[in-house]
Design a protein around this motif. Structure first.
Motif, PDB file in Angstrom:
ATOM      1  N   TYR A 638      -8.910  -5.660   8.390  1.00 24.98           N
ATOM      2  CA  TYR A 638      -7.753  -4.975   8.968  1.00 24.98           C
ATOM      3  C   TYR A 638      -6.590  -5.025   7.999  1.00 24.98           C
ATOM      4  O   TYR A 638      -6.068  -6.090   7.697  1.00 24.98           O
ATOM      5  N   ALA A 639      -6.205  -3.863   7.512  1.00 26.36           N
ATOM      6  CA  ALA A 639      -5.068  -3.771   6.592  1.00 26.36           C
ATOM      7  C   ALA A 639      -4.074  -2.774   7.181  1.00 26.36           C
ATOM      8  O   ALA A 639      -4.169  -1.578   6.940  1.00 26.36           O
ATOM      9  N   PRO A 640      -3.140  -3.244   7.997  1.00 28.28           N
ATOM     10  CA  PRO A 640      -2.258  -2.317   8.722  1.00 28.28           C
ATOM     11  C   PRO A 640      -1.314  -1.569   7.799  1.00 28.28           C
ATOM     12  O   PRO A 640      -0.828  -2.110   6.809  1.00 28.28           O
ATOM     13  N   GLU A 641      -1.090  -0.336   8.155  1.00 29.29           N
ATOM     14  CA  GLU A 641      -0.127   0.502   7.441  1.00 29.29           C
ATOM     15  C   GLU A 641       1.071   0.732   8.348  1.00 29.29           C
ATOM     16  O   GLU A 641       0.898   1.148   9.495  1.00 29.29           O
ATOM     17  N   PRO A 642       2.283   0.455   7.892  1.00 29.31           N
ATOM     18  CA  PRO A 642       3.455   0.664   8.751  1.00 29.31           C
ATOM     19  C   PRO A 642       3.523   2.104   9.254  1.00 29.31           C
ATOM     20  O   PRO A 642       3.181   3.047   8.535  1.00 29.31           O
ATOM     21  N   GLU A 643       3.970   2.239  10.513  1.00 24.98           N
ATOM     22  CA  GLU A 643       4.054   3.573  11.082  1.00 24.98           C
ATOM     23  C   GLU A 643       5.144   4.405  10.432  1.00 24.98           C
ATOM     24  O   GLU A 643       5.021   5.612  10.279  1.00 24.98           O
ATOM     25  N   ARG A 644       6.215   3.748   9.991  1.00 28.92           N
ATOM     26  CA  ARG A 644       7.325   4.447   9.367  1.00 28.92           C
ATOM     27  C   ARG A 644       7.530   3.924   7.955  1.00 28.92           C
ATOM     28  O   ARG A 644       7.278   2.759   7.668  1.00 28.92           O
ATOM     29  N   GLY A 645       7.993   4.796   7.084  1.00 26.10           N
ATOM     30  CA  GLY A 645       8.265   4.363   5.725  1.00 26.10           C
ATOM     31  C   GLY A 645       8.759   5.524   4.880  1.00 26.10           C
ATOM     32  O   GLY A 645       8.671   6.695   5.265  1.00 26.10           O
ATOM     33  N   ALA A 646       9.296   5.177   3.700  1.00 29.19           N
ATOM     34  CA  ALA A 646       9.713   6.185   2.727  1.00 29.19           C
ATOM     35  C   ALA A 646       8.500   6.541   1.887  1.00 29.19           C
ATOM     36  O   ALA A 646       8.052   5.711   1.080  1.00 29.19           O
ATOM     37  N   ARG A 647       7.980   7.743   2.053  1.00 26.62           N
ATOM     38  CA  ARG A 647       6.692   8.084   1.444  1.00 26.62           C
ATOM     39  C   ARG A 647       6.732   9.371   0.626  1.00 26.62           C
ATOM     40  O   ARG A 647       5.680   9.920   0.301  1.00 26.62           O
ATOM     41  N   TRP A 648       7.885   9.841   0.295  1.00 25.45           N
ATOM     42  CA  TRP A 648       7.943  11.065  -0.506  1.00 25.45           C
ATOM     43  C   TRP A 648       7.327  10.787  -1.884  1.00 25.45           C
ATOM     44  O   TRP A 648       7.556   9.735  -2.464  1.00 25.45           O
ATOM     45  N   PRO A 649       6.530  11.680  -2.415  1.00 31.40           N
ATOM     46  CA  PRO A 649       6.166  13.011  -1.908  1.00 31.40           C
ATOM     47  C   PRO A 649       4.821  13.041  -1.197  1.00 31.40           C
ATOM     48  O   PRO A 649       4.182  14.088  -1.150  1.00 31.40           O
ATOM     49  N   PHE A 650       4.369  11.909  -0.655  1.00 32.74           N
ATOM     50  CA  PHE A 650       3.035  11.826  -0.068  1.00 32.74           C
ATOM     51  C   PHE A 650       3.106  11.457   1.412  1.00 32.74           C
ATOM     52  O   PHE A 650       2.275  10.702   1.913  1.00 32.74           O
ATOM     53  N   ALA A 651       4.097  12.008   2.110  1.00 34.16           N
ATOM     54  CA  ALA A 651       4.304  11.648   3.507  1.00 34.16           C
ATOM     55  C   ALA A 651       3.116  12.038   4.380  1.00 34.16           C
ATOM     56  O   ALA A 651       2.813  11.363   5.362  1.00 34.16           O
ATOM     57  N   ARG A 652       2.425  13.107   4.056  1.00 30.52           N
ATOM     58  CA  ARG A 652       1.327  13.601   4.883  1.00 30.52           C
ATOM     59  C   ARG A 652      -0.044  13.239   4.317  1.00 30.52           C
ATOM     60  O   ARG A 652      -1.053  13.814   4.722  1.00 30.52           O
ATOM     61  N   VAL A 653      -0.078  12.317   3.389  1.00 38.84           N
ATOM     62  CA  VAL A 653      -1.344  11.900   2.770  1.00 38.84           C
ATOM     63  C   VAL A 653      -1.589  10.434   3.105  1.00 38.84           C
ATOM     64  O   VAL A 653      -0.745   9.580   2.839  1.00 38.84           O
ATOM     65  N   GLU A 654      -2.735  10.136   3.693  1.00 41.57           N
ATOM     66  CA  GLU A 654      -3.041   8.756   4.046  1.00 41.57           C
ATOM     67  C   GLU A 654      -3.306   7.913   2.807  1.00 41.57           C
ATOM     68  O   GLU A 654      -3.597   8.442   1.727  1.00 41.57           O
ATOM     69  N   ASN A 655      -3.219   6.594   2.996  1.00 37.71           N
ATOM     70  CA  ASN A 655      -3.390   5.679   1.866  1.00 37.71           C
ATOM     71  C   ASN A 655      -4.703   5.897   1.137  1.00 37.71           C
ATOM     72  O   ASN A 655      -4.745   6.002  -0.094  1.00 37.71           O
ATOM     73  N   THR A 656      -5.802   5.941   1.885  1.00 39.28           N
ATOM     74  CA  THR A 656      -7.105   6.050   1.238  1.00 39.28           C
ATOM     75  C   THR A 656      -7.248   7.379   0.515  1.00 39.28           C
ATOM     76  O   THR A 656      -7.793   7.443  -0.598  1.00 39.28           O
ATOM     77  N   LYS A 657      -6.747   8.433   1.117  1.00 38.37           N
ATOM     78  CA  LYS A 657      -6.832   9.747   0.479  1.00 38.37           C
ATOM     79  C   LYS A 657      -6.024   9.773  -0.809  1.00 38.37           C
ATOM     80  O   LYS A 657      -6.488  10.288  -1.839  1.00 38.37           O
ATOM     81  N   LEU A 658      -4.821   9.183  -0.774  1.00 38.81           N
ATOM     82  CA  LEU A 658      -4.018   9.125  -1.988  1.00 38.81           C
ATOM     83  C   LEU A 658      -4.715   8.280  -3.041  1.00 38.81           C
ATOM     84  O   LEU A 658      -4.709   8.613  -4.231  1.00 38.81           O
ATOM     85  N   GLY A 659      -5.336   7.169  -2.609  1.00 36.18           N
ATOM     86  CA  GLY A 659      -6.074   6.335  -3.547  1.00 36.18           C
ATOM     87  C   GLY A 659      -7.196   7.095  -4.232  1.00 36.18           C
ATOM     88  O   GLY A 659      -7.423   6.947  -5.442  1.00 36.18           O
ATOM     89  N   VAL A 660      -7.903   7.943  -3.482  1.00 37.19           N
ATOM     90  CA  VAL A 660      -8.970   8.758  -4.074  1.00 37.19           C
ATOM     91  C   VAL A 660      -8.379   9.738  -5.078  1.00 37.19           C
ATOM     92  O   VAL A 660      -8.916   9.920  -6.182  1.00 37.19           O
ATOM     93  N   TRP A 661      -7.287  10.376  -4.718  1.00 38.05           N
ATOM     94  CA  TRP A 661      -6.650  11.314  -5.650  1.00 38.05           C
ATOM     95  C   TRP A 661      -6.265  10.625  -6.958  1.00 38.05           C
ATOM     96  O   TRP A 661      -6.479  11.157  -8.048  1.00 38.05           O
ATOM     97  N   ILE A 662      -5.675   9.434  -6.834  1.00 36.39           N
ATOM     98  CA  ILE A 662      -5.228   8.715  -8.031  1.00 36.39           C
ATOM     99  C   ILE A 662      -6.426   8.320  -8.883  1.00 36.39           C
ATOM    100  O   ILE A 662      -6.404   8.445 -10.116  1.00 36.39           O
ATOM    101  N   PHE A 663      -7.484   7.837  -8.241  1.00 34.76           N
ATOM    102  CA  PHE A 663      -8.692   7.489  -8.982  1.00 34.76           C
ATOM    103  C   PHE A 663      -9.241   8.706  -9.726  1.00 34.76           C
ATOM    104  O   PHE A 663      -9.643   8.631 -10.890  1.00 34.76           O
ATOM    105  N   LEU A 664      -9.244   9.851  -9.050  1.00 33.12           N
ATOM    106  CA  LEU A 664      -9.758  11.064  -9.682  1.00 33.12           C
ATOM    107  C   LEU A 664      -8.867  11.507 -10.834  1.00 33.12           C
ATOM    108  O   LEU A 664      -9.362  12.068 -11.825  1.00 33.12           O
ATOM    109  N   ALA A 665      -7.566  11.259 -10.734  1.00 32.48           N
ATOM    110  CA  ALA A 665      -6.678  11.567 -11.863  1.00 32.48           C
ATOM    111  C   ALA A 665      -7.085  10.770 -13.089  1.00 32.48           C
ATOM    112  O   ALA A 665      -7.095  11.283 -14.219  1.00 32.48           O
ATOM    113  N   SER A 666      -7.441   9.501 -12.875  1.00 33.70           N
ATOM    114  CA  SER A 666      -7.932   8.681 -13.983  1.00 33.70           C
ATOM    115  C   SER A 666      -9.256   9.224 -14.513  1.00 33.70           C
ATOM    116  O   SER A 666      -9.485   9.267 -15.727  1.00 33.70           O
ATOM    117  N   ASP A 667     -10.115   9.665 -13.601  1.00 29.72           N
ATOM    118  CA  ASP A 667     -11.413  10.197 -14.014  1.00 29.72           C
ATOM    119  C   ASP A 667     -11.272  11.498 -14.778  1.00 29.72           C
ATOM    120  O   ASP A 667     -12.095  11.822 -15.652  1.00 29.72           O
TER     121      ASP A 667
END
Length: 831
Positions: A638-667
Motif C-alpha cells: 500500500y503506497a497511498p497517493e495524496p488526494e490533493r497536491g500541486a501536480r502541474w503539468p501532470f494533474a490528470r496523469v496517475e503516478n504509475t502512468k507517469l512512471g511508464v512515460w518517464i521510463f519510455l523517455a529513457s528507452d
C-alpha cells in the motif's frame, strides 16, 4: 501551533515547534536497531541513510586507491605498484569515485530530504526506491569482485575504445567491471523514474515547481539529466559488453568504432559533471541561506541559470574530443557552446557571493564546507575555460592540468556534500555533531585538498595516467602526496566526529538552525515514520499542516510496465506499507546473473569448473531475479497517493502512468543511441558500400505484421476491460502473447538461417550492428511477454474488470516496442 514557512525564504515564528512522532511499532515495522529493518525497509529516510553509509564505504575504498597512486608518484617511475596494477588502480579509483561515491552520496540526502521538502510521506514507488539502492549495492559488490577475477578493468575510467575490447583488456575482471557499471546504470534509471514521478506528482498543495526549495530544485534538474545521460551510457555499455561477451566487432571496427564510443560516452560524460555538481550546488545554496539568514539573492535567475545549464550540458560533449579527427568548424562550434555554458554559472556564483555580502554569516561547519566548495569550484571553473579553447586544449589535454581541473570541480562538489552531511546530521540522527571537530575536519580537508591538487597545475606537463615524470616536477608531486595524506587524515576526524556524535552527541531540536526555512525542519529530529501527522500544504505561500486527514488511494504500480493493479492496504488502516523483502532478493539474483555473464568472452564460455559456475550463476541468478520481480508485483503493498497536491503539468496523469512515460523517455534515448550508432558506423563505412544484413526482407515484413497485429490485440484487451468482459480480456492478452512468440520464433528462424550462411555476430560490422540492435528489441519483446503473462494470469482470475489502468500502462510499453520496430525494419531490411 504549526509554523508557517516559505519554501526558501521568509521567516515565521515558532520554527522549533515539534509534533508527536508516529512510532515504528505502531505499524508493526521492525525498529532501527533490528537488522531486518534495514533489509526490508522501503521508507525513503531509511533508504537515504543506506545510500549515505554505503557511499561513504566506497569513498574509503576509492580513497585508499588514491593514496596508492600518490605513493607511486612519490618518485618518478615508482615501484610500489607494477604497471598493470597502477593502471587498474587509477581506473578503479576513477570509476568508484565518479559512479559509486559522489552521485549516490548526493542521492542519500535526496532520498531523505526531498520528500520532506515536498510535503510527501514517501516517494511515489517505495519498493522501486529500495530496489534502486540494492541494485546500487549489488553493482558495487560486483565491481569489488572484479579485482579477484584476474584483475579489474585497466583501460581508464573513460574506457576508450579500442583499448576496452577483449584484445587489449582480456581479463574477466574487466568484463565484470563493465557489467557492474551496467547494473549501476539500471539502478540509476529506476531511481530516476521514481524521483521524477514523485516530484511532479507528490508535491503538497500550493508548492509550484518555481517555488521548490533550492535543494529539491537541484535534484529535479539532476534527475532529468540522469534519465537521458545514463540511457546514452547504457547504450554504450551494451555495445561494449556485446563485443566483450558475445564477440561482436562494433568497437573494433576500423570504420569509426573508437570515435563512436567517444561520442556516446561523452554525451553522457559531460552532463555527468553537472549531475554530480547540481545536488552540491543545491545543498550549498541551502546552507548559504540558513547561515546568512538571507534568502538567496536573485533566486529566480539562479533557477533559470540552472535550467539553462541542464539543457546546455547535452550540447557541449564534443569539447572532450578536440584531439580527434573532427573538422575544425565543428570544433569551433563546440568551443563556443563550451564557453557559453560558463555564463549561467557566472550568474549563480555571483548570486551566492552577493547573498554572503548581504547576510550575517554564522561560521558553522556546514557553512564552512559550503563556502569552501564555492572557492574550489571557482578555481575549477576558471581552469576549465582553458580546456574549452581548441588551441589550449591541444596543449593541456592528456596532462595533469586536466587532472587538477577535474578534481577541483568534482571533489569541489563533494566538499559541499560533506557540508550537507553536517547540515542534515541533526535531522537524520536527532543528535548534534561536535562543532570543534567539524571545524578541525574542514581545516585539514581544505589544506589537504589544495596541497594535493594545486601543485598539479604547476606540474601540468606530467603525462596523465603515467607514473613517470621529469625530475623537475618532483617537489610538486611530493607536496601533492603530503596533501593527499592530510586529506585522508581529515576523514578520520570526520568519521570519529560522526561516531562520537551519534553515540554521545547533544540531542537536537526539530530545527537546530535559527534561520532554516524548509519543511524538513518543522518535524521532529529524526522525523516520524510517515513524516507528518497532518496534511502538508503550501497554500497561501507558506508551509503549514492541515489537521483534517486527507483521503488516500492505493497505488500499486510496482513495475515500469505498470503490470500490477491497486491492492488494498493489507493492514486494514490508512498507513502506508514500509517493508518488502523482494527488492533485496531481486538484486541478489541480478548480482549472480551479471557475475555469470563475466564468464563469457567473445561468445566462448570459460573452460572447466569456472565455465560451469558461470552458467549456474547466470541461470540461477536470472531465475531468482525474475521470480522475485513476479513476487514483488503480486505482493500486497500500500503506497497511498495524496488526494490533493500541486501536480502541474501532470494533474490528470496517475503516478504509475507517469512512471511508464518517464521510463519510455529513457528507452527512447537508449534506442535512439543504438540507431544513431548504426547510422554513424554505416556512414563511416560508406553508405552505399555497406552490404546490408540480412539480405532477405521477407522475415522482417512478416514480423512487422505480427507486431502491429499484437498492438491491436492490446487495444482489444483494453476495450474488453472497460466493458467488464473477462473472457474478452483473456483472449486478447493471450493473442498478444502468441503473436509476440510468433515474432520471436520468426526472428530465431531468420537468425538460424543467417548463422548457416556464415553470418555470425562477429563476422562483420554489418552483422554486429544488425544482431545487436534487433537483439535488444527482441529482449524488450521478451520482457513484454513476461508482463503480459502476469496480466493474463490475473485477468483469468477476474482482475481488471472495469479497471483498465494496468492494461493501458502495459499498452503504452507494447506500442512503444512496436514503434521501435517500425524504425528498425526500414533501416535493416530496406535501406
Amino acid at each position: 501551533m504549526t509554523p508557517d514557512i516559505h519554501p526558501d525564504g521568509g521567516y515565521a515564528e515558532d520554527t522549533h515547534s515539534e509534533r508527536p512522532a508516529l512510532t515504528d511499532e505502531a505499524h508493526e515495522f521492525p525498529p532501527k536497531t533490528s537488522i531486518k529493518r534495514w533489509l526490508v525497509t522501503t521508507n525513503h529516510k531509511d533508504v537515504g541513510i543506506l545510500y549515505i553509509v554505503t557511499s561513504l564505504f566506497f569513498l574509503v575504498f576509492g580513497g585508499v586507491l588514491a593514496l596508492l597512486i600518490r605513493l607511486q608518484l612519490w618518485t618518478p617511475g615508482g615501484t610500489i605498484l607494477s604497471g598493470l596494477a597502477y593502471n587498474q588502480t587509477v581506473t578503479a579509483h576513477g570509476l568508484l569515485m565518479v559512479f559509486w561515491f559522489i552521485s549516490p552520496f548526493a542521492f542519500g540526502f535526496a532520498n531523505y530530504v526531498v520528500p520532506l521538502q515536498l510535503g510527501a510521506k514517501d516517494l511515489a514507488f517505495p519498493r522501486l526506491n529500495a530496489l534502486s539502492y540494492w541494485l546500487y549495492l549489488a553493482s558495487g559488490m560486483l565491481f569489488i569482485g572484479s579485482f579477484f577475477m584476474g584483475g579489474t578493468f585497466d583501460g581508464g575510467w573513460t574506457a576508450y575504445a579500442p583499448l576496452s575490447i577483449p584484445a587489449y583488456t582480456p581479463q574477466p575482471g574487466g568484463t565484470a567491471a563493465m557489467l557492474a557499471l551496467t547494473l549501476f546504470t539500471v539502478s540509476v534509471t529506476v531511481s530516476s523514474v521514481n524521483f521524477l514521478t514523485t516530484m511532479h506528482r507528490m508535491r503538497a498543495p500550493g508548492l509550484h515547481l518555481r517555488d521548490l526549495p533550492l535543494f529539491s530544485a537541484s535534484i529535479l534538474l539532476t534527475v532529468w539529466m540522469m534519465l537521458f545521460a545514463f540511457a546514452a551510457l547504457l547504450a554504450a555499455l551494451f555495445i561494449l559488453l556485446s563485443d566483450r561477451i558475445l564477440g561482436t566487432t562494433y568497437l573494433a571496427a576500423n570504420e569509426g568504432g573508437a570515435l563512436l564510443w567517444a561520442h556516446l560516452f561523452w554525451f553522457f560524460g559531460h552532463p555527468e559533471v553537472y549531475i554530480v555538481f547540481f545536488p552540491a550546488l543545491g545543498a550549498m545554496a541551502e546552507a548559504f541561506q540558513t547561515f546568512t539568514g538571507r534568502r538567496l539573492v536573485g533566486r529566480k535567475w539562479f533557477l533559470a541559470a540552472m535550467v539553462l545549464v541542464a539543457v546546455q550540458s547535452f550540447m557541449v560533449w564534443m569539447h572532450h574530443m578536440f584531439l580527434t579527427s573532427i573538422n575544425l568548424p565543428i570544433k569551433t562550434l563546440f568551443m563556443v557552446t563550451t564557453i557559453g555554458i560558463s555564463l549561467p554559472f557566472d550568474l549563480m556564483v555571483f548570486a551566492l557571493i552577493y547573498t554572503l555580502v548581504k547576510g550575517k554569516i554564522q561560521f558553522n561547519t556546514p557553512f564552512l564546507f559550503a563556502f569552501g566548495a564555492l572557492v574550489l569550484f571557482i578555481l575549477g571553473g576558471i581552469t576549465g575555460v582553458f580546456l574549452g579553447a581548441v588551441v589550449l586544449d591541444y596543449e593541456f589535454r592528456g596532462t595533469y592540468w586536466v587532472v587538477a581541473h577535474f578534481h577541483y570541480v568534482m571533489v569541489g562538489g563533494a566538499t559541499a556534500l560533506f557540508g550537507a552531511l553536517y547540515y542534515w546530521f541533526p535531522k537524520m540522527t536527532g543528535r548534534m555533531y561536535d562543532e570543534t571537530l567539524g571545524k578541525l575536519h574542514f581545516a585539514l580537508y581544505f589544506v589537504g585538498f589544495n596541497l594535493l591538487y594545486f601543485p598539479m597545475f604547476l606540474a601540468w606537463e606530467t603525462p596523465r595516467r603515467a607514473f613517470d615524470y621529469e625530475l623537475a616536477f618532483l617537489p610538486w608531486h611530493r607536496l601533492a602526496t603530503v596533501g593527499a595524506f592530510i586529506l585522508g587524515v581529515s576523514f578520520l576526524v570526520m568519521f570519529y566526529n560522526l561516531y562520537r556524535s551519534l553515540t554521545h552527541g547533544e540531542e537536537a531540536a526539530g530545527d537546530p538552525w535559527p534561520y532554516a526555512t524548509t519543511a524538513e525542519w518543522t518535524v521532529a529530529s529524526p522525523p516520524p515514520l510517515e513524516n507528518f501527522d497532518g496534511v502538508p500544504s503550501y497554500e497561501g505561500g507558506a508551509f503549514h499542516l492541515v489537521t483534517e486527514p486527507a483521503a488516500a488511494v492505493a497505488d500499486g504500480g510496482a513495475t515500469t510496465a505498470g503490470a500490477t493493479d491497486a491492492h488494498a492496504n493489507p493492514s486494514g488502516d490508512d498507513h502506508a506499507s514500509h517493508a518488502s523483502i523482494w527488492p533485496l532478493v531481486t538484486s541478489i539474483g541480478a548480482f549472480f546473473a551479471f557475475l555469470g555473464l563475466a564468464g563469457f568472452r567473445e561468445g566462448v564460455l570459460a573452460e572447466g569448473m569456472l565455465g560451469t559456475l558461470a552458467v549456474l550463476s547466470l541461470v540461477g541468478g536470472g531465475t531468482v531475479a525474475f521470480l522475485a520481480l513476479v513476487a514483488m508485483a503480486a505482493e500486497p503493498f500500500y503506497a497511498p497517493e495524496p488526494e490533493r497536491g500541486a501536480r502541474w503539468p501532470f494533474a490528470r496523469v496517475e503516478n504509475t502512468k507517469l512512471g511508464v512515460w518517464i521510463f519510455l523517455a529513457s528507452d527512447v534515448v537508449l534506442f535512439g543511441a543504438l540507431i544513431g550508432a548504426y547510422v554513424f558506423i554505416r556512414t563511416a563505412f560508406g553508405w552505399t558500400a555497406w552490404e546490408p544484413v540480412p539480405h532477405d526482407s521477407l522475415p522482417g515484413l512478416i514480423n512487422t505484421y505480427l507486431l502491429l497485429t499484437s498492438s491491436f490485440a492490446v487495444v482489444l484487451a483494453l476495450a474488453a476491460s472497460q466493458r467488464r468482459n473477462r473472457w474478452g480480456v483473456v483472449v486478447a492478452l493471450a493473442s498478444t502473447i502468441l503473436l509476440a512468440i510468433g515474432f520471436l520464433i520468426n526472428k530465431a528462424l531468420e537468425w538460424q538461417a543467417l548463422f548457416h550462411e556464415g553470418v555470425t555476430l562477429g563476422s562483420s560490422v554489418q552483422a554486429s550492428t544488425f544482431y545487436l540492435t534487433t537483439g535488444l528489441h527482441a529482449a524488450h519483446v521478451i520482457g513484454g511477454i513476461a508482463v503480459a503473462g502476469y496480466l493474463l494470469y490475473r485477468a483469468y482470475h477476474g482482475a481488471y474488470l472495469g479497471d483498465d489502468r494496468p492494461i493501458e500502462y502495459f499498452g503504452l510499453y507494447w506500442h512503444f516496442v512496436d514503434i521501435v520496430w517500425l524504425f528498425l525494419f526500414p533501416l535493416f531490411y530496406i535501406l
